[in-house]
Design an enzyme around this catalytic site. Structure first.
Site, PDB file in Angstrom:
ATOM      1  N   CYS A   1       0.823  -1.214   0.000  1.00 23.99           N
ATOM      2  CA  CYS A   1       0.000   0.000   0.000  1.00 23.99           C
ATOM      3  C   CYS A   1       0.854   1.260   0.000  1.00 23.99           C
ATOM      4  O   CYS A   1       0.641   2.169  -0.796  1.00 23.99           O
ATOM      5  CB  CYS A   1      -0.935   0.000   1.208  1.00 23.99           C
ATOM      6  SG  CYS A   1      -1.945   1.498   1.329  1.00 23.99           S
TER       7      CYS A   1
ATOM      8  N   CYS B   1      -1.656   1.700  -3.012  1.00 19.49           N
ATOM      9  CA  CYS B   1      -2.691   2.729  -2.927  1.00 19.49           C
ATOM     10  C   CYS B   1      -2.151   4.135  -2.684  1.00 19.49           C
ATOM     11  O   CYS B   1      -2.714   5.101  -3.197  1.00 19.49           O
ATOM     12  CB  CYS B   1      -3.719   2.356  -1.859  1.00 19.49           C
ATOM     13  SG  CYS B   1      -3.053   1.588  -0.374  1.00 19.49           S
TER      14      CYS B   1
ATOM     15  N   LYS C   1      -0.329   5.420  -5.966  1.00 22.13           N
ATOM     16  CA  LYS C   1      -1.364   5.452  -7.007  1.00 22.13           C
ATOM     17  C   LYS C   1      -2.315   6.624  -6.788  1.00 22.13           C
ATOM     18  O   LYS C   1      -2.673   7.323  -7.729  1.00 22.13           O
ATOM     19  CB  LYS C   1      -2.139   4.137  -7.007  1.00 22.13           C
ATOM     20  CG  LYS C   1      -3.257   4.067  -8.046  1.00 22.13           C
ATOM     21  CD  LYS C   1      -4.017   2.772  -7.888  1.00 22.13           C
ATOM     22  CE  LYS C   1      -4.696   2.699  -6.543  1.00 22.13           C
ATOM     23  NZ  LYS C   1      -5.396   1.417  -6.310  1.00 22.13           N
TER      24      LYS C   1
ATOM     25  N   TYR D   1     -10.350  -3.079 -10.338  1.00 19.59           N
ATOM     26  CA  TYR D   1     -10.167  -1.669  -9.977  1.00 19.59           C
ATOM     27  C   TYR D   1      -8.792  -1.145 -10.368  1.00 19.59           C
ATOM     28  O   TYR D   1      -8.658   0.015 -10.775  1.00 19.59           O
ATOM     29  CB  TYR D   1     -10.443  -1.463  -8.483  1.00 19.59           C
ATOM     30  CG  TYR D   1      -9.397  -2.016  -7.542  1.00 19.59           C
ATOM     31  CD1 TYR D   1      -8.374  -1.214  -7.069  1.00 19.59           C
ATOM     32  CD2 TYR D   1      -9.450  -3.337  -7.095  1.00 19.59           C
ATOM     33  CE1 TYR D   1      -7.421  -1.698  -6.197  1.00 19.59           C
ATOM     34  CE2 TYR D   1      -8.510  -3.839  -6.228  1.00 19.59           C
ATOM     35  CZ  TYR D   1      -7.490  -3.027  -5.779  1.00 19.59           C
ATOM     36  OH  TYR D   1      -6.542  -3.522  -4.923  1.00 19.59           O
TER      37      TYR D   1
ATOM     38  N   GLU E   1      -8.405   2.082 -12.744  1.00 21.96           N
ATOM     39  CA  GLU E   1      -7.769   3.268 -12.179  1.00 21.96           C
ATOM     40  C   GLU E   1      -6.609   3.738 -13.045  1.00 21.96           C
ATOM     41  O   GLU E   1      -6.490   4.931 -13.359  1.00 21.96           O
ATOM     42  CB  GLU E   1      -7.288   2.968 -10.758  1.00 21.96           C
ATOM     43  CG  GLU E   1      -8.437   2.881  -9.764  1.00 21.96           C
ATOM     44  CD  GLU E   1      -8.014   2.421  -8.393  1.00 21.96           C
ATOM     45  OE1 GLU E   1      -8.782   2.650  -7.432  1.00 21.96           O
ATOM     46  OE2 GLU E   1      -6.928   1.830  -8.248  1.00 21.96           O
TER      47      GLU E   1
ATOM     48  N   HIS F   1     -26.374  22.611   1.884  1.00 27.44           N
ATOM     49  CA  HIS F   1     -26.481  23.176   0.536  1.00 27.44           C
ATOM     50  C   HIS F   1     -25.518  24.348   0.359  1.00 27.44           C
ATOM     51  O   HIS F   1     -25.307  25.118   1.291  1.00 27.44           O
ATOM     52  CB  HIS F   1     -27.918  23.663   0.319  1.00 27.44           C
ATOM     53  CG  HIS F   1     -28.182  24.208  -1.043  1.00 27.44           C
ATOM     54  ND1 HIS F   1     -28.316  23.411  -2.155  1.00 27.44           N
ATOM     55  CD2 HIS F   1     -28.322  25.495  -1.471  1.00 27.44           C
ATOM     56  CE1 HIS F   1     -28.544  24.172  -3.206  1.00 27.44           C
ATOM     57  NE2 HIS F   1     -28.542  25.452  -2.815  1.00 27.44           N
TER      58      HIS F   1
ATOM     59  N   GLU G   1     -25.558  16.466  -0.566  1.00 27.56           N
ATOM     60  CA  GLU G   1     -26.937  16.675  -0.128  1.00 27.56           C
ATOM     61  C   GLU G   1     -27.919  15.797  -0.910  1.00 27.56           C
ATOM     62  O   GLU G   1     -29.031  15.539  -0.438  1.00 27.56           O
ATOM     63  CB  GLU G   1     -27.327  18.135  -0.258  1.00 27.56           C
ATOM     64  CG  GLU G   1     -27.462  18.644  -1.684  1.00 27.56           C
ATOM     65  CD  GLU G   1     -27.874  20.112  -1.747  1.00 27.56           C
ATOM     66  OE1 GLU G   1     -28.915  20.450  -1.152  1.00 27.56           O
ATOM     67  OE2 GLU G   1     -27.141  20.900  -2.379  1.00 27.56           O
TER      68      GLU G   1
END
Length: 446
Positions: free
Chosen positions: A41, A46, A49, A176, A180, A435, A440
């Protein structure tokens, strides 16, 4: 007396957490790492990346800047600058992880270790070390096909070290990692061809979101070759690659990246010799307390092939240390684990997909919001986001949340708490919207 209370093989996310926490409880701990402290990782997964993903986002951000009043006279990307800065950050993190272990009095062996008995390991230097408990945390390694010329291809391990940006890159896989890197290299200006042996990508994610990512990727110009296989990779004198295919026409490329899965990294660790039970793909079979068939040997993380995610490995390392050295036994809960694909745009999900919910629960309601983010509207970008709630019709409990759009993973981390906490649709309806935000939309679906 053994040399150590605990000997850990592999200084990745799970191994480092187990070592640090066990040592904090007072255990005498040693850890062996043959490559770099930090594991997949931190070193070649990760973290670097995600830094490339950040870099890739600037391609669209700079294009959009003009509509927000910014004059960007020249847009030029330098792969070497980003690559070197990412590698420097990886080096810093490796030092930080090493310092963390050292500060907790964990003995670090920067060499390979193999298991020689229920309570013994041998280091590459030839030294024999004994321990009351041995923890295997060696992670997983990329899978490469057995084809002619595969030595000319790369995996996600080597992609961060490329000398120059490929003008044409072939990415093999449908998971993935493949998607990616397809988004990353496309944003950097490479022509991307994604090759998959089936016509299904991202099979564990909600199909409606996957379809949306496919539509966006195709519009951007990423080329997909489905039901196709690479038969041979030939390197020419000028350094380019000729890719021989079955299922589609051959083509030329500057780089071929295989992202076709990862197998547990157990080869040559000596586990079979000491009767540790192994499963398919070389995974180590463990019980709910991370114990193998040999009572003094344990395993956590990708090497068990349960859930190959960094936060899961960390949870397993923590549970191991708490259970065996902290006198606080507990097991990892594998339900409702959130996950994300850092594609362009990113998608994320937690809980049951719509198809999984219909199969498991029968009566299901879905609520969706299909919209253009405010930033995209002003920028003139037609890319649309899609948020989806999957609800058990009988109990009104939200059993899944799935999103594709800007910052979807960041938003989903908080939303995952609602699924884990078994909140109902009415709880979302009763929450006042914040908002103006994209998030939301989660409380406005009716």
């Amino acid at each position: 007396m053994a040399d150590f209370d605990l000997f850990v093989i592999g200084a990745g996310s799970g191994g480092v957490r187990a070592s640090r926490v066990s040592a904090a409880y007072g255990a005498r701990v040693a850890i062996a790492e043959e490559y770099k402290v930090g594991g997949t990782c931190v070193i070649r997964g990760c973290v670097p990346k995600k830094l490339l993903v950040y870099g890739a986002h600037f391609a669209e951000d700079l294009d959009d800047a003009a509509m927000f009043g910014w004059d960007v006279p020249q847009k030029r990307f330098d792969w070497q600058v980003l690559r070197d800065n990412v590698l420097a950050e990886v080096g810093r993190l490796e030092g930080a992880y090493t310092e963390t272990l050292t500060n907790h009095d964990v003995t670090i062996f920067h060499e390979r270790a193999v298991v020689t008995g229920p309570n013994s390991v041998r280091l590459a230097s030839g030294r024999e070390v004994t321990a009351d408990k041995i923890l295997i945390a060696t992670g997983a390694t990329p899978v490469l096909p057995n084809i002619e010329g595969v030595e000319h291809a790369i995996t996600s391990n080597e992609v961060f070290l490329l000398e120059k940006l490929p003008k044409r890159i072939v990415i093999v896989g449908g998971g993935y990692i493949a998607n990616e890197f397809a988004g990353i290299f496309h944003q950097f200006g490479s022509h991307v061809t994604l090759v998959n042996r089936t016509d299904v990508i991202l099979r564990h994610y909600d199909q409606q979101l996957v379809d949306r990512l496919m539509q966006i990727s195709l519009r951007k110009g990423i080329d997909f070759k489905f039901n196709a296989l690479i038969e041979r990779v030939e390197k020419r004198d000028d350094g380019t690659l000729h890719v021989s295919m079955s299922g589609c026409d051959d083509f030329d490329a500057d780089a071929v990246l295989f992202a076709t899965g990862r197998h547990p990294h157990t080869s040559g660790l000596g586990l079979e010799d000491v009767a540790v039970k192994m499963g398919d793909n070389g995974r180590i079979v463990v019980d709910d307390d991370n114990r193998t068939s040999v009572p003094s040997i344990f395993a956590v993380g990708d090497v068990t092939d349960r859930v190959q995610l960094t936060p899961v490995a960390i949870r397993e390392g923590q549970a191991f240390a708490d259970t065996y050295f902290g006198k606080k036994p507990h097991k990892v809960d594998y339900n409702c684990i959130p996950s994300a694909v850092f594609s362009h745009p990113p998608l994320a999900g937690v809980g049951l997909t719509e198809s999984q919910a219909r199969e498991k629960l029968g009566q299901v309601k879905t609520y969706t919001s299909d919209f253009r983010a405010m930033k995209n509207v002003l920028a003139g970008r037609n890319e649309r986001s899609l948020y989806k709630l999957v609800v058990d019709e009988l109990t009104e409990r939200i059993v899944g949340i799935h999103m594709i759009g800007p910052d979807a993973p960041e938003i989903l981390q908080a939303a995952a708490i609602a699924v884990k906490g078994q909140l109902k649709k009415s709880d979302f309806d009763a929450t006042v919207a914040l908002h103006p935000t994209m998030a939301e939309e989660l409380v406005l679906m009716r």
